[in-house]
Design a protein around this motif. Sequence first.
Motif, short mmCIF file in Angstrom:
data_model
loop_
_atom_site.label_atom_id
_atom_site.label_comp_id
_atom_site.label_asym_id
_atom_site.label_seq_id
_atom_site.Cartn_x
_atom_site.Cartn_y
_atom_site.Cartn_z
N TRP A 71 -55.96 65.41 73.34
CA TRP A 71 -56.01 66.07 72.13
C TRP A 71 -56.58 65.20 71.09
CZ3 TRP A 71 -55.55 71.07 70.52
CH2 TRP A 71 -54.83 71.85 71.25
N LEU A 72 -56.43 64.17 70.93
CA LEU A 72 -57.18 63.34 70.05
C LEU A 72 -58.67 63.22 70.21
CD1 LEU A 72 -54.44 60.45 69.14
CD2 LEU A 72 -55.22 62.68 67.72
N ILE A 94 -60.37 66.32 69.62
CA ILE A 94 -60.54 66.62 68.02
C ILE A 94 -61.68 65.61 67.74
CG2 ILE A 94 -59.58 66.65 66.03
CD1 ILE A 94 -57.12 67.69 67.17
N LEU A 95 -61.57 64.52 67.97
CA LEU A 95 -62.66 63.60 67.69
C LEU A 95 -64.06 63.91 68.02
CD1 LEU A 95 -60.75 60.19 67.97
CD2 LEU A 95 -61.58 61.11 65.76
N GLY A 96 -64.25 64.45 69.42
CA GLY A 96 -65.35 64.69 69.93
C GLY A 96 -66.18 65.88 69.26
N LEU A 97 -65.34 67.07 68.94
CA LEU A 97 -65.61 68.20 68.21
C LEU A 97 -66.11 67.72 66.81
CD1 LEU A 97 -63.00 70.88 69.41
CD2 LEU A 97 -65.41 70.71 70.02
N PHE A 125 -57.78 76.81 71.70
CA PHE A 125 -58.39 75.99 70.45
C PHE A 125 -59.67 75.85 71.02
CE2 PHE A 125 -59.54 72.02 68.61
CZ PHE A 125 -59.64 72.39 67.31
N THR A 126 -60.11 75.35 72.15
CA THR A 126 -61.32 74.65 72.59
C THR A 126 -62.12 76.02 72.48
OG1 THR A 126 -60.74 74.53 74.89
CG2 THR A 126 -60.71 72.44 73.58
N ALA A 127 -61.64 77.06 73.42
CA ALA A 127 -62.57 78.03 73.39
C ALA A 127 -63.09 78.60 72.01
CB ALA A 127 -61.78 79.10 74.00
N ASN A 128 -62.16 78.69 70.97
CA ASN A 128 -62.32 79.28 69.61
C ASN A 128 -63.23 78.32 68.79
OD1 ASN A 128 -60.84 81.51 68.17
ND2 ASN A 128 -59.75 80.89 69.94
N ALA A 129 -63.01 77.15 69.13
CA ALA A 129 -63.90 75.91 68.47
C ALA A 129 -65.28 76.22 68.98
CB ALA A 129 -63.46 74.32 68.58
N PHE A 130 -65.76 76.16 70.28
CA PHE A 130 -66.94 76.38 70.64
C PHE A 130 -67.65 77.76 70.39
CE2 PHE A 130 -65.95 72.72 73.60
CZ PHE A 130 -67.16 72.10 73.54
N ALA A 131 -66.81 78.88 70.38
CA ALA A 131 -67.23 79.83 69.83
C ALA A 131 -67.89 80.08 68.48
CB ALA A 131 -66.47 81.10 70.24
N LEU A 132 -66.92 79.38 67.67
CA LEU A 132 -67.34 79.49 66.20
C LEU A 132 -68.39 78.71 65.87
CD1 LEU A 132 -63.62 79.67 64.71
CD2 LEU A 132 -65.41 81.24 64.47
N MET A 133 -68.42 77.37 66.44
CA MET A 133 -69.33 76.30 65.95
C MET A 133 -70.72 76.76 66.24
SD MET A 133 -67.54 72.65 66.65
CE MET A 133 -67.50 72.82 68.03
N GLY A 134 -70.80 77.69 67.25
CA GLY A 134 -72.55 78.01 67.55
C GLY A 134 -72.85 79.45 66.84
N LEU A 135 -71.75 79.90 66.10
CA LEU A 135 -71.91 81.08 65.05
C LEU A 135 -73.13 80.92 64.09
CD1 LEU A 135 -70.86 83.87 65.25
CD2 LEU A 135 -69.15 83.21 63.41
N ARG A 136 -73.04 79.89 63.44
CA ARG A 136 -74.17 79.79 62.52
C ARG A 136 -75.49 80.04 62.88
NH1 ARG A 136 -76.88 75.21 60.10
NH2 ARG A 136 -75.82 73.88 61.64
N GLN A 137 -76.01 79.20 64.05
CA GLN A 137 -77.32 79.58 64.58
C GLN A 137 -77.49 80.82 65.19
OE1 GLN A 137 -75.08 77.08 65.20
NE2 GLN A 137 -75.99 75.12 64.33
#
Length: 336
Positions: A8-9, A12-15, A229-241
Amino acid sequence: MDVSINLWLVTILGLSALIAVDFFIGRKPHDVSIKEAGIWTIVWIVLAALFGLGLLAAGESQASGEFFAGYITEKSLSVDNLFVFVLIMAKFSVPTHLQQRVLLIGVLVALVLRAIFIAAGAAIISNFAWVFYIFGAFLIYTAWKLIQEARADEEEEDWEENRLLKSIENRFGVADRYHGTKLFIQENGKRVLTPLMVVMLAIGTTDVLFALDSIPAIFGLTQDPYIVFTANAFALMGLRQLYFLIGGLLRKLVHLSYGLSVILGFIGVKLVLHALHESGVHVPEISIPLSLSVIGGVLVITTITSLIASKKKERQEAEQAQRTEGGDASKDSIEA
């Protein structure tokens, strides 16, 4: 999937490192070009694919399939959310060179809020299996509501601030214009919000409403909080572009609501079947490979039919415009 505290750590650090790199590159306000948006959209999709393949390489084939199904679902729901982001940007008249900063901070706020939602959802599910019935029924209702809205063919032309945002504005006050990237300024001896801060909060808090259907949807595909969590994180982080890349294409995806309604309805049924199975009722359960096939197939078909319908509508509008011009020309010649 057995996830240790260390994993988990590290995750989270990688993201966080990826977000920091993204922020560093886009730290200077500027107009985002199609090329820049395209490159970074591909980068985030590749990173998500590598993460999913990494799970597969680690021997977690089930987790890998769940991640890809969840990521595709969250990504497709996020695309629908971009319609509202466009309305918010227009509502606050955000300068084009500041829009990338707004989306970056707004998405970060959304990610934090979703993490809280995910933690709460995981805790509820682990203690109350019957909640799957509620999630399933809610998704089926949401699917029906999407269909009704799509059939009404009513285009939302404005966006209204939620109560939380209004209360924050009333409490702190808002400046009458943008002040670069400043979030607060001193005005008449009082510290007030800038419109930039308000629109960032608008993007972040509005996503809470989106999470009400997206979080139950992904829990219908996997009950693993790590994958959710990881699926949400990757989906959201590419949303801006993605916002800058397909801004014009959004209006062409006229059948997207229908596609999303099918996906949400399908996952709702999957949740109800899973709840019945957990209750001891012998019913078939929908596998992850089948879920992936249905979700992917629906999105492909929806995109194709949307583009065909949009092209047909544009052609009809062009023909109508020509007929109108021809009629006006004939009228002028008669009057002459």
